[in-house]
Motif scaffolding. Structure first.
Motif, mmCIF file in Angstrom:
data_model
loop_
_atom_site.group_PDB
_atom_site.id
_atom_site.type_symbol
_atom_site.label_atom_id
_atom_site.label_comp_id
_atom_site.label_asym_id
_atom_site.label_seq_id
_atom_site.Cartn_x
_atom_site.Cartn_y
_atom_site.Cartn_z
ATOM 1 N N THR A 137 1.845 -3.132 4.284
ATOM 2 C CA THR A 137 3.060 -2.584 3.679
ATOM 3 C C THR A 137 4.261 -3.015 4.505
ATOM 4 O O THR A 137 4.120 -3.345 5.687
ATOM 5 C CB THR A 137 2.977 -1.042 3.642
ATOM 6 O OG1 THR A 137 4.215 -0.531 3.157
ATOM 7 C CG2 THR A 137 2.707 -0.455 5.022
ATOM 8 N N ARG A 138 5.441 -2.954 3.896
ATOM 9 C CA ARG A 138 6.658 -3.177 4.680
ATOM 10 C C ARG A 138 7.010 -1.919 5.477
ATOM 11 O O ARG A 138 7.817 -1.976 6.377
ATOM 12 C CB ARG A 138 7.818 -3.545 3.741
ATOM 13 C CG ARG A 138 7.665 -4.908 3.068
ATOM 14 C CD ARG A 138 8.590 -5.020 1.880
ATOM 15 N NE ARG A 138 8.350 -3.909 0.959
ATOM 16 C CZ ARG A 138 9.222 -3.467 0.047
ATOM 17 N NH1 ARG A 138 10.382 -4.064 -0.093
ATOM 18 N NH2 ARG A 138 8.913 -2.450 -0.747
ATOM 19 N N ILE B 112 -0.926 -6.612 -4.932
ATOM 20 C CA ILE B 112 -0.161 -5.793 -5.880
ATOM 21 C C ILE B 112 1.173 -6.484 -6.126
ATOM 22 O O ILE B 112 1.916 -6.777 -5.170
ATOM 23 C CB ILE B 112 0.034 -4.358 -5.343
ATOM 24 C CG1 ILE B 112 -1.321 -3.629 -5.308
ATOM 25 C CG2 ILE B 112 1.043 -3.590 -6.207
ATOM 26 C CD1 ILE B 112 -1.255 -2.161 -4.930
ATOM 27 N N ALA C 195 0.799 -1.232 0.000
ATOM 28 C CA ALA C 195 0.000 0.000 0.000
ATOM 29 C C ALA C 195 0.831 1.280 0.000
ATOM 30 O O ALA C 195 0.293 2.358 -0.228
ATOM 31 C CB ALA C 195 -0.954 -0.003 1.192
ATOM 32 N N HIS D 110 3.465 3.447 -5.403
ATOM 33 C CA HIS D 110 2.734 4.467 -6.180
ATOM 34 C C HIS D 110 1.297 4.022 -6.451
ATOM 35 O O HIS D 110 0.352 4.785 -6.270
ATOM 36 C CB HIS D 110 3.434 4.703 -7.521
ATOM 37 C CG HIS D 110 4.753 5.386 -7.396
ATOM 38 N ND1 HIS D 110 5.949 4.719 -7.331
ATOM 39 C CD2 HIS D 110 5.056 6.702 -7.325
ATOM 40 C CE1 HIS D 110 6.940 5.589 -7.225
ATOM 41 N NE2 HIS D 110 6.428 6.799 -7.221
ATOM 42 N N LEU D 111 1.149 2.771 -6.912
ATOM 43 C CA LEU D 111 -0.191 2.272 -7.247
ATOM 44 C C LEU D 111 -1.024 2.089 -5.983
ATOM 45 O O LEU D 111 -2.189 2.508 -5.925
ATOM 46 C CB LEU D 111 -0.072 0.936 -8.010
ATOM 47 C CG LEU D 111 -1.385 0.359 -8.515
ATOM 48 C CD1 LEU D 111 -1.914 1.166 -9.704
ATOM 49 C CD2 LEU D 111 -1.225 -1.105 -8.934
ATOM 50 N N GLN E 1 7.339 -14.851 -3.883
ATOM 51 C CA GLN E 1 6.657 -13.898 -2.984
ATOM 52 C C GLN E 1 5.144 -13.948 -3.200
ATOM 53 O O GLN E 1 4.356 -13.985 -2.249
ATOM 54 C CB GLN E 1 7.153 -12.477 -3.254
ATOM 55 C CG GLN E 1 8.583 -12.215 -2.855
ATOM 56 C CD GLN E 1 9.011 -10.794 -3.210
ATOM 57 O OE1 GLN E 1 8.403 -10.141 -4.064
ATOM 58 N NE2 GLN E 1 10.069 -10.315 -2.569
ATOM 59 N N ASP F 268 5.190 -8.390 4.828
ATOM 60 C CA ASP F 268 6.235 -8.593 3.819
ATOM 61 C C ASP F 268 5.991 -9.982 3.255
ATOM 62 O O ASP F 268 5.879 -10.941 4.019
ATOM 63 C CB ASP F 268 7.613 -8.497 4.508
ATOM 64 C CG ASP F 268 8.776 -8.646 3.540
ATOM 65 O OD1 ASP F 268 8.616 -9.319 2.495
ATOM 66 O OD2 ASP F 268 9.847 -8.096 3.839
ATOM 67 N N THR G 157 4.947 -7.338 -6.755
ATOM 68 C CA THR G 157 6.076 -6.606 -6.155
ATOM 69 C C THR G 157 7.079 -6.197 -7.242
ATOM 70 O O THR G 157 6.946 -6.569 -8.411
ATOM 71 C CB THR G 157 6.791 -7.458 -5.090
ATOM 72 O OG1 THR G 157 7.654 -8.401 -5.731
ATOM 73 C CG2 THR G 157 5.814 -8.160 -4.164
HETATM 74 N N1 NAP Z 1 2.155 -1.736 -15.617
HETATM 75 C C1 NAP Z 1 3.306 -1.075 -15.503
HETATM 76 O O1 NAP Z 1 3.696 -0.261 -16.361
HETATM 77 C C2 NAP Z 1 4.164 -1.271 -14.299
HETATM 78 C C3 NAP Z 1 5.280 -0.436 -14.126
HETATM 79 C C4 NAP Z 1 6.060 -0.616 -12.980
HETATM 80 C C5 NAP Z 1 5.719 -1.601 -12.068
HETATM 81 N N2 NAP Z 1 4.633 -2.403 -12.281
HETATM 82 C C6 NAP Z 1 4.228 -3.463 -11.342
HETATM 83 O O2 NAP Z 1 3.142 -2.963 -10.584
HETATM 84 C C7 NAP Z 1 3.498 -2.901 -9.199
HETATM 85 C C8 NAP Z 1 2.931 -1.633 -8.589
HETATM 86 O O3 NAP Z 1 3.447 -0.516 -9.304
HETATM 87 P P1 NAP Z 1 3.963 0.775 -8.532
HETATM 88 O O4 NAP Z 1 4.024 1.851 -9.543
HETATM 89 O O5 NAP Z 1 3.165 0.992 -7.304
HETATM 90 O O6 NAP Z 1 5.436 0.326 -8.125
HETATM 91 P P2 NAP Z 1 6.307 0.817 -6.873
HETATM 92 O O7 NAP Z 1 5.909 2.179 -6.440
HETATM 93 O O8 NAP Z 1 7.735 0.574 -7.256
HETATM 94 O O9 NAP Z 1 5.916 -0.176 -5.723
HETATM 95 C C9 NAP Z 1 6.553 -1.397 -5.500
HETATM 96 C C10 NAP Z 1 5.551 -2.296 -4.819
HETATM 97 O O10 NAP Z 1 6.121 -3.562 -4.491
HETATM 98 C C11 NAP Z 1 5.725 -3.872 -3.150
HETATM 99 N N3 NAP Z 1 6.684 -4.817 -2.578
HETATM 100 C C12 NAP Z 1 8.011 -4.887 -2.824
HETATM 101 N N4 NAP Z 1 8.555 -5.887 -2.095
HETATM 102 C C13 NAP Z 1 7.549 -6.450 -1.378
HETATM 103 C C14 NAP Z 1 7.476 -7.519 -0.439
HETATM 104 N N5 NAP Z 1 8.568 -8.204 -0.079
HETATM 105 N N6 NAP Z 1 6.272 -7.837 0.092
HETATM 106 C C15 NAP Z 1 5.153 -7.130 -0.251
HETATM 107 N N7 NAP Z 1 5.154 -6.115 -1.141
HETATM 108 C C16 NAP Z 1 6.351 -5.772 -1.687
HETATM 109 C C17 NAP Z 1 5.737 -2.516 -2.459
HETATM 110 O O11 NAP Z 1 5.016 -2.554 -1.254
HETATM 111 P P3 NAP Z 1 5.460 -1.779 0.108
HETATM 112 O O12 NAP Z 1 6.669 -0.942 -0.217
HETATM 113 O O13 NAP Z 1 4.282 -0.944 0.504
HETATM 114 O O14 NAP Z 1 5.741 -2.870 1.086
HETATM 115 C C18 NAP Z 1 5.037 -1.695 -3.527
HETATM 116 O O15 NAP Z 1 3.662 -1.868 -3.556
HETATM 117 C C19 NAP Z 1 5.034 -2.960 -9.173
HETATM 118 O O16 NAP Z 1 5.492 -3.497 -7.964
HETATM 119 C C20 NAP Z 1 5.310 -3.864 -10.364
HETATM 120 O O17 NAP Z 1 5.118 -5.228 -10.050
HETATM 121 C C21 NAP Z 1 3.838 -2.241 -13.362
#
Ligand code: NAP
Length: 299
Positions: A40-41, A80, A13, A16-17, A94, A60, A82
């Motif tokens: 969230t972590r 969501i 949470a 960005h998304l 994960q 996590d 990771t």
């Molecule tokens: N469609 C696209 O163009 C696009 C582009 C980039 C990424 N994505 C994918 O969509 C996801 C969400 O995008 P975003 O823009 O929000 O990316 P982001 O801001 O980089 O967020 C990374 C996400 O990964 C989670 N995460 C990382 N390690 C984790 C773990 N060990 N356990 C649980 N959660 C973990 C983070 O959660 P917390 O930090 O809150 O724990 C966060 O929600 C990305 O993580 C990636 O898989 C899609």
């Protein structure tokens, strides 16, 4: 509390998304804050939502012992994907942990953020998404798979380098991308999570138009007021260029495979699924560029 009022849970949470999903649950869909669990972590990053009454928990996907407890009490959960791309297989492991924890916690429905056409895709991260979809199919719960096309916002990953050099290297050929605003994908995820749908459904979420790299570059160039020349290179050349720029070879191959996938038509499909889920049209690329003109021309 009746079953339909049991909380909705959003993982990741603080990303960005994730933050935009919570904002849409609260502000667009008017879900009471006390019915939203944000995991969230980094709970401290969500102090603002906690102050509004959102239940914030630490979770996590690699801490399997604590995961089911963090999911307890949720009726529906948004998983969501990771950003763990450092080691092949890590992200899928994960996600499988998260699906198992959802089952163990008694969650009824999982919504997952996947990618378009993951089966047989040349994109090197596609197996994570396909494997997660398969884990959901095998789990004793219902699900919604959101096959999210690429964000408009991904432009910012390369924009500085592109504008500084005036060159956009690509191996995507004339392949098109039906990309979409990240905030629209957050709205769609919030809508899927907050619905009472208990089926098993897959939505492919795209923007209203698809563009080649040359078309995108032309629009960005007009917005930035700077010239951009698109240079088509073979995928091996793209990987070498990324390695020369300092990226580890494995990661460079992953990034380059996005272009291979685009060239193969993996992200070109325009669908009506966004409107089906949300009832509104996705933001047009030209409108997104206009809204981000200051950031783009200031890069
Ligand atoms: N469609 C696209 O163009 C696009 C582009 C980039 C990424 N994505 C994918 O969509 C996801 C969400 O995008 P975003 O823009 O929000 O990316 P982001 O801001 O980089 O967020 C990374 C996400 O990964 C989670 N995460 C990382 N390690 C984790 C773990 N060990 N356990 C649980 N959660 C973990 C983070 O959660 P917390 O930090 O809150 O724990 C966060 O929600 C990305 O993580 C990636 O898989 C899609």
């Amino acid at each position: 509390m009746s079953t339909s009022q049991l909380p909705l849970l959003v993982t990741g949470a603080s990303g960005h998304l994730g933050q935009r999903v919570i904002a849409h649950l609260l502000n667009t869909l008017k879900i009471p804050a006390g019915q939203i669990i944000a995991t969230t972590r980094n709970p401290e990053a969500l102090a603002g939502f906690a102050a509004k009454g959102v239940i914030v928990r630490k979770a996590d996907f690699e801490d399997t012992a604590a995961l089911a407890k963090a999911f307890t009490g949720a009726r529906r959960l948004l998983l969501i994907s990771t950003d763990a791309l450092d080691r092949p297989g890590r992200r899928l492991a994960q996600h499988i942990n998260a699906v198992q924890a959802a089952v163990d916690a008694g969650v009824q429905h999982v919504v997952y953020t996947s990618m378009p056409k993951p089966a047989g895709s040349p994109l090197l991260i596609a197996p994570d998404h396909l494997g997660t979809e398969q884990a959901l199919s095998a789990a004793p719960l219902s699900w919604t798979v959101l096959r999210n096309n690429w964000y408009f916002e991904n432009l910012f990953m390369s924009l500085q380098q592109v504008l500084a050099s005036g060159q956009w290297f690509t191996a995507a050929g004339d392949g098109k991308i039906a990309h979409i605003a990240r905030d629209d994908l957050a709205l769609a995820a919030a809508a899927a999570l907050a619905s009472n749908d208990t089926g098993k459904a897959t939505y492919t979420l795209s923007g209203a138009e698809a563009f080649t790299t040359a078309e995108i570059a032309r629009l960005v160039s007009q917005t930035a007021g700077k010239p951009i020349q698109v240079v088509q290179v073979p995928v091996e050349g793209l990987i070498q260029g990324l390695v020369d720029a300092g990226l580890p070879e494995g990661l460079a191959a992953v990034f380059a495979s996005f272009d291979t996938n685009t060239r193969a038509g993996g992200v070109a499909d325009i669908t009506g699924d966004f409107r089906k889920l949300t009832g509104v049209a996705p933001l047009a690329y030209r409108d997104w560029l206009l809204a981000n003109k200051a950031a783009i021309s200031g890069t």
